[in-house]
Design a protein around this motif. Structure first.
Motif, PDB file in Angstrom:
ATOM      1  N   PHE A  83      -2.360  -9.538   8.921  1.00  0.00           N
ATOM      2  CA  PHE A  83      -2.069  -8.339   8.125  1.00  0.00           C
ATOM      3  C   PHE A  83      -0.574  -8.348   7.765  1.00  0.00           C
ATOM      4  O   PHE A  83      -0.184  -8.125   6.620  1.00  0.00           O
ATOM      5  CB  PHE A  83      -2.421  -7.094   8.942  1.00  0.00           C
ATOM      6  N   ASN A 119     -12.262   1.389   5.880  1.00  0.00           N
ATOM      7  CA  ASN A 119     -10.979   1.051   5.247  1.00  0.00           C
ATOM      8  C   ASN A 119     -10.776  -0.466   5.291  1.00  0.00           C
ATOM      9  O   ASN A 119     -11.675  -1.201   5.699  1.00  0.00           O
ATOM     10  CB  ASN A 119      -9.840   1.796   5.956  1.00  0.00           C
ATOM     11  N   VAL A 120      -9.610  -0.903   4.902  1.00  0.00           N
ATOM     12  CA  VAL A 120      -9.348  -2.347   4.731  1.00  0.00           C
ATOM     13  C   VAL A 120      -9.615  -3.126   6.019  1.00  0.00           C
ATOM     14  O   VAL A 120      -9.956  -4.302   5.990  1.00  0.00           O
ATOM     15  CB  VAL A 120      -7.891  -2.584   4.266  1.00  0.00           C
ATOM     16  N   LEU A 154      -3.767   2.535  15.292  1.00  0.00           N
ATOM     17  CA  LEU A 154      -4.142   3.446  14.193  1.00  0.00           C
ATOM     18  C   LEU A 154      -3.778   2.856  12.842  1.00  0.00           C
ATOM     19  O   LEU A 154      -4.167   3.369  11.798  1.00  0.00           O
ATOM     20  CB  LEU A 154      -3.452   4.808  14.359  1.00  0.00           C
ATOM     21  N   HIS A 155      -2.997   1.778  12.849  1.00  0.00           N
ATOM     22  CA  HIS A 155      -2.524   1.165  11.591  1.00  0.00           C
ATOM     23  C   HIS A 155      -3.021  -0.275  11.537  1.00  0.00           C
ATOM     24  O   HIS A 155      -4.221  -0.512  11.644  1.00  0.00           O
ATOM     25  CB  HIS A 155      -0.993   1.295  11.548  1.00  0.00           C
ATOM     26  N   GLY A 156      -2.176  -1.232  11.442  1.00  0.00           N
ATOM     27  CA  GLY A 156      -2.628  -2.614  11.273  1.00  0.00           C
ATOM     28  C   GLY A 156      -3.335  -3.177  12.492  1.00  0.00           C
ATOM     29  O   GLY A 156      -4.095  -4.135  12.390  1.00  0.00           O
ATOM     30  N   TYR A 205     -20.964  14.381   9.874  1.00  0.00           N
ATOM     31  CA  TYR A 205     -19.622  14.398  10.484  1.00  0.00           C
ATOM     32  C   TYR A 205     -18.672  13.545   9.640  1.00  0.00           C
ATOM     33  O   TYR A 205     -17.570  13.956   9.308  1.00  0.00           O
ATOM     34  CB  TYR A 205     -19.680  13.865  11.917  1.00  0.00           C
ATOM     35  N   MET A 224     -13.215   2.482  14.739  1.00  0.00           N
ATOM     36  CA  MET A 224     -12.051   1.776  14.210  1.00  0.00           C
ATOM     37  C   MET A 224     -12.424   1.130  12.880  1.00  0.00           C
ATOM     38  O   MET A 224     -13.549   0.676  12.692  1.00  0.00           O
ATOM     39  CB  MET A 224     -11.566   0.729  15.213  1.00  0.00           C
ATOM     40  N   LEU A 252     -14.812  10.196   5.696  1.00  0.00           N
ATOM     41  CA  LEU A 252     -14.409   8.999   6.446  1.00  0.00           C
ATOM     42  C   LEU A 252     -15.217   7.802   5.958  1.00  0.00           C
ATOM     43  O   LEU A 252     -16.430   7.754   6.125  1.00  0.00           O
ATOM     44  CB  LEU A 252     -14.655   9.235   7.943  1.00  0.00           C
ATOM     45  N   ARG A 294     -12.983   6.391  18.615  1.00  0.00           N
ATOM     46  CA  ARG A 294     -13.018   6.526  17.168  1.00  0.00           C
ATOM     47  C   ARG A 294     -13.681   5.288  16.577  1.00  0.00           C
ATOM     48  O   ARG A 294     -13.580   4.210  17.151  1.00  0.00           O
ATOM     49  CB  ARG A 294     -11.609   6.650  16.576  1.00  0.00           C
ATOM     50  N   HIS A 300       0.833  -1.215   0.000  1.00  0.00           N
ATOM     51  CA  HIS A 300       0.000   0.000   0.000  1.00  0.00           C
ATOM     52  C   HIS A 300       0.860   1.254   0.000  1.00  0.00           C
ATOM     53  O   HIS A 300       0.651   2.176   0.774  1.00  0.00           O
ATOM     54  CB  HIS A 300      -0.955  -0.003   1.197  1.00  0.00           C
ATOM     55  N   ARG A 327     -10.309  -1.920  -1.281  1.00  0.00           N
ATOM     56  CA  ARG A 327     -10.156  -3.207  -0.590  1.00  0.00           C
ATOM     57  C   ARG A 327     -11.360  -3.469   0.327  1.00  0.00           C
ATOM     58  O   ARG A 327     -11.804  -4.599   0.480  1.00  0.00           O
ATOM     59  CB  ARG A 327      -8.862  -3.203   0.222  1.00  0.00           C
TER      60      ARG A 327
HETATM   61  C1  SDX Z   1      -4.460   1.159   7.761  1.00  0.00           C
HETATM   62  O1  SDX Z   1      -1.612   4.324   5.210  1.00  0.00           O
HETATM   63  C2  SDX Z   1      -2.159   3.260   4.834  1.00  0.00           C
HETATM   64  O2  SDX Z   1      -2.262   2.960   3.658  1.00  0.00           O
HETATM   65  C3  SDX Z   1      -2.673   2.348   5.940  1.00  0.00           C
HETATM   66  C4  SDX Z   1      -3.361   1.094   5.496  1.00  0.00           C
HETATM   67  C5  SDX Z   1      -2.420   0.144   4.771  1.00  0.00           C
HETATM   68  O3  SDX Z   1      -2.895  -0.644   3.938  1.00  0.00           O
HETATM   69  O4  SDX Z   1      -1.214   0.152   5.105  1.00  0.00           O
HETATM   70  O5  SDX Z   1      -4.433   1.421   4.631  1.00  0.00           O
HETATM   71  C6  SDX Z   1      -3.900   0.293   6.681  1.00  0.00           C
HETATM   72  O6  SDX Z   1      -3.741   1.497   8.660  1.00  0.00           O
HETATM   73  C7  SDX Z   1      -5.885   1.623   7.665  1.00  0.00           C
HETATM   74  C8  SDX Z   1      -6.282   2.588   8.829  1.00  0.00           C
HETATM   75  C9  SDX Z   1      -6.614   1.746  10.057  1.00  0.00           C
HETATM   76  N1  SDX Z   1      -6.870   2.616  11.221  1.00  0.00           N
HETATM   77  C10 SDX Z   1      -8.106   2.816  11.703  1.00  0.00           C
HETATM   78  O7  SDX Z   1      -9.130   2.346  11.185  1.00  0.00           O
HETATM   79  C11 SDX Z   1      -8.153   3.667  12.970  1.00  0.00           C
HETATM   80  C12 SDX Z   1      -9.284   4.677  12.877  1.00  0.00           C
HETATM   81  N2  SDX Z   1      -8.928   5.660  11.834  1.00  0.00           N
HETATM   82  C13 SDX Z   1      -8.293   6.870  12.256  1.00  0.00           C
HETATM   83  O8  SDX Z   1      -7.598   6.892  13.436  1.00  0.00           O
HETATM   84  C14 SDX Z   1      -7.777   7.734  11.110  1.00  0.00           C
HETATM   85  O9  SDX Z   1      -8.785   7.837  10.203  1.00  0.00           O
HETATM   86  C15 SDX Z   1      -6.486   7.326  10.402  1.00  0.00           C
HETATM   87  C16 SDX Z   1      -5.407   7.029  11.361  1.00  0.00           C
HETATM   88  C17 SDX Z   1      -6.739   6.129   9.552  1.00  0.00           C
HETATM   89  C18 SDX Z   1      -6.082   8.480   9.492  1.00  0.00           C
HETATM   90  O10 SDX Z   1      -5.704   9.527  10.314  1.00  0.00           O
HETATM   91  P1  SDX Z   1      -5.393  10.990   9.740  1.00  0.00           P
HETATM   92  O11 SDX Z   1      -5.258  10.966   8.250  1.00  0.00           O
HETATM   93  O12 SDX Z   1      -4.256  11.534  10.550  1.00  0.00           O
HETATM   94  O13 SDX Z   1      -6.716  11.789  10.027  1.00  0.00           O
HETATM   95  P2  SDX Z   1      -6.990  12.596  11.357  1.00  0.00           P
HETATM   96  O14 SDX Z   1      -6.725  11.731  12.554  1.00  0.00           O
HETATM   97  O15 SDX Z   1      -6.291  13.912  11.268  1.00  0.00           O
HETATM   98  O16 SDX Z   1      -8.583  12.818  11.255  1.00  0.00           O
HETATM   99  C19 SDX Z   1      -9.120  13.877  10.470  1.00  0.00           C
HETATM  100  C20 SDX Z   1     -10.464  14.194  11.118  1.00  0.00           C
HETATM  101  C21 SDX Z   1     -10.332  14.500  12.627  1.00  0.00           C
HETATM  102  O17 SDX Z   1     -11.434  15.322  12.984  1.00  0.00           O
HETATM  103  P3  SDX Z   1     -11.241  16.964  13.005  1.00  0.00           P
HETATM  104  O18 SDX Z   1      -9.997  17.214  13.860  1.00  0.00           O
HETATM  105  O19 SDX Z   1     -11.034  17.345  11.542  1.00  0.00           O
HETATM  106  O20 SDX Z   1     -12.488  17.485  13.597  1.00  0.00           O
HETATM  107  O21 SDX Z   1     -11.327  13.035  11.043  1.00  0.00           O
HETATM  108  C22 SDX Z   1     -11.586  12.562  12.363  1.00  0.00           C
HETATM  109  C23 SDX Z   1     -10.540  13.160  13.278  1.00  0.00           C
HETATM  110  O22 SDX Z   1     -11.036  13.270  14.617  1.00  0.00           O
HETATM  111  N3  SDX Z   1     -11.478  11.093  12.277  1.00  0.00           N
HETATM  112  C24 SDX Z   1     -12.304  10.240  12.893  1.00  0.00           C
HETATM  113  C25 SDX Z   1     -11.879   8.962  12.494  1.00  0.00           C
HETATM  114  N4  SDX Z   1     -10.807   9.067  11.676  1.00  0.00           N
HETATM  115  C26 SDX Z   1     -10.574  10.400  11.559  1.00  0.00           C
HETATM  116  N5  SDX Z   1     -13.365  10.452  13.717  1.00  0.00           N
HETATM  117  C27 SDX Z   1     -13.992   9.330  14.162  1.00  0.00           C
HETATM  118  N6  SDX Z   1     -13.628   8.042  13.814  1.00  0.00           N
HETATM  119  C28 SDX Z   1     -12.583   7.840  12.986  1.00  0.00           C
HETATM  120  N7  SDX Z   1     -12.237   6.575  12.652  1.00  0.00           N
END
Ligand code: SDX
Length: 438
Positions: free
Chosen positions: A399, A376-377, A278-280, A367, A317, A373, A315, A244, A330
């Motif tokens: 993963f 994701n995978v 936050l990742h895998g 929101y 997840m 949002l 959050r 990725h 995916r």
């Molecule tokens: C993977 O990079 C890759 O390619 C990763 C991956 C891969 O194949 O390697 O795709 C695999 O890691 C997928 C992601 C798995 N993680 C999660 O599902 C954890 C939940 N998701 C988040 O923590 C978040 O969305 C991230 C970590 C995935 C992305 O984080 P960013 O890009 O730093 O975004 P951010 O934290 O700055 O959020 C932007 C806004 C914020 O709100 P505001 O400050 O603008 O008001 O969106 C909100 C965040 O609070 N937000 C969420 C949210 N994800 C972001 N709010 C609620 N639930 C969520 N899941």
């Protein structure tokens, strides 16, 4: 067997693709500077900032690296707006439908799918390296029974360097295959350790997925037959996780590899980065989140409300992505596969219904829509892992097994890049200015 090595690799984007378009102009403190523009084969553009500090005295500031290109790479292309993911130019949907995981591993690592007789040669080559050195078995005895399998995986990856040193390029290429081959054995042994069952050794008559499932679920004195539905589900999951581009763990592998640390040490670092929730680590968190919603009566509205309330620290997840600002291709494939696999296996899982209701509620809530949002995978993968019998604390290990050829491909691409340098970002200091020790 003559493995496709660097010599037959596809011509990647020329090492330094400079655009013949206008340079970017930067005006700082009344002076004008030109920054060369780099354009990729998919028309992605970047300012080349390699001389920025020397010429202007300024550095860029980009915490989280969301706007920073760390390298040029010909392995994987993602278009986050259009939900496109391609490995060496092949769309993920094509590979998910028709390839085997080992074919995809070969494609990522060497630039081409193995053709004709090479497919069987490649599979046999990997299979012949699936055994662990008997001394490595003793390491498992030292871990407490409930040791998290990601801790074991990282430790075992690093320990491989004590058995297989990298004295030359041949060792290096062989160690890449050794790692790919031994990772499932290490993962299965860590599971057997956690359930107190004897280790089941790999067999040379089984393909990659069948061998892993056999090592995981066979028990002595009983015949274990791999179900085609489970085999195909695992193959799909591994392919979808295979690479990725510059995600957190792959960037970690490149970071460690840039100091010329050995392959195994670099991959152990990748495992550690992937483990984060936050990742895998999110795939394990998703299931625990869905179980929490189920145990609280199945009301997804409360979860959506909590996810919107910053003070809650909660959050959703499996939701959101740094790159995909539309759907994660995916996740779309996995959502369909979850329905299909559960039917094929005759499994009813209330968590799938909760996941779908949660997705529906979130995608109709401003929101999530405003912040783009989407699932994701990690959002649906755990449903399938559960259905095929993988315990929750092994989800991130799965993963890692999928992502391993991607990590190896990036590490190898960097190692073969004559222009690669040790990664050493700069900073802006904000601490105390000069003061004397009294
Ligand atoms: C993977 O990079 C890759 O390619 C990763 C991956 C891969 O194949 O390697 O795709 C695999 O890691 C997928 C992601 C798995 N993680 C999660 O599902 C954890 C939940 N998701 C988040 O923590 C978040 O969305 C991230 C970590 C995935 C992305 O984080 P960013 O890009 O730093 O975004 P951010 O934290 O700055 O959020 C932007 C806004 C914020 O709100 P505001 O400050 O603008 O008001 O969106 C909100 C965040 O609070 N937000 C969420 C949210 N994800 C972001 N709010 C609620 N639930 C969520 N899941």
């Amino acid at each position: 067997m003559e493995l496709v090595t660097g010599s037959r690799e596809r011509p990647s984007a020329s090492p330094d693709r400079k655009a013949d378009m206008q340079n970017a102009k930067l005006i700082l403190d009344g002076k004008e500077y030109e920054l060369p523009i780099v354009v990729g084969t998919e028309n992605e553009k970047a300012f080349d900032c390699q001389k920025l500090r020397d010429t202007t005295g300024y550095v860029t500031m980009d915490p989280g690296y969301g706007n920073t290109g760390a390298c040029q790479s010909s392995i994987t292309f993602i278009d986050g707006e259009k939900g496109i993911l391609r490995y060496r130019g092949y769309p993920i949907d094509d590979l998910a439908e028709r390839a085997s995981f080992l074919e995809v591993a070969h494609l990522l690592m060497y630039g081409e799918l193995p053709a004709g007789g090479q497919r069987l040669e490649w599979q046999n080559y990997v299979t012949r390296h699936t055994l662990l050195h008997e001394d490595m078995k003793k390491f498992f005895e030292g871990f407490p029974r409930h040791a998290h399998p990601m801790a074991i995986l990282a430790a075992m990856f690093s320990s491989l360097s004590t058995f297989y040193p990298e004295n030359n390029e041949t060792d290096l290429e062989q160690n890449m295959v050794r790692l790919l081959a031994k990772a499932p054995t290490i993962a299965a042994f860590s599971y057997k350790k956690s359930v107190g069952q004897p280790f089941i050794y790999p067999r040379n008559d089984l393909d990659y997925c069948s061998n892993f499932l056999h090592m995981m679920f066979a028990v002595p004195a009983q015949t274990y037959t791999v179900s085609p539905a489970v085999h195909d589900a695992l193959n799909l999951l591994l392919i979808l996780h295979a690479d990725h581009e510059q995600n957190c763990s792959t960037s970690t592998v490149r970071m460690v590899g840039s100091s010329r640390a050995n392959l195994f040490a670099s991959m152990a670092a990748g495992v550690s980065a992937l483990w984060g929730p936050l990742h895998g680590g999110a795939n394990q968190e998703v299931i625990e989140m869905l179980e929490g919603i189920r145990d609280a009566g199945g009301n997804v509205a409360n979860a959506v409300a909590a996810a919107k309330d910053k003070a809650s620290g909660f959050r959703l997840m499996g939701f959101g992505h740094r790159v995909y600002k539309n759907f994660d291709p995916r996740a779309k494939i996995l959502k369909k596969a979850a329905d299909r696999v559960l039917v094929e296996l005759g499994v009813r899982d209330p968590l799938l219904d909760i996941a779908k209701a949660l997705e529906e509620a979130a995608l109709n809530d401003p929101y999530f829509v405003e912040r783009k949002l989407y699932p994701n995978v990690d959002f649906y993968s755990g449903i399938i892992y559960r259905a095929i019998g993988i315990p929750t604390d092994m989800f991130t290990v799965m993963f890692a097994l999928g992502r391993l050829p991607g990590w190896i491909a990036h590490w190898r691409e960097q190692r073969h890049d004559p222009k690669a340098r040790i990664n050493r970002p700069r900073q802006i200091y904000t601490g105390p200015t000069l003061r004397r020790f009294v």
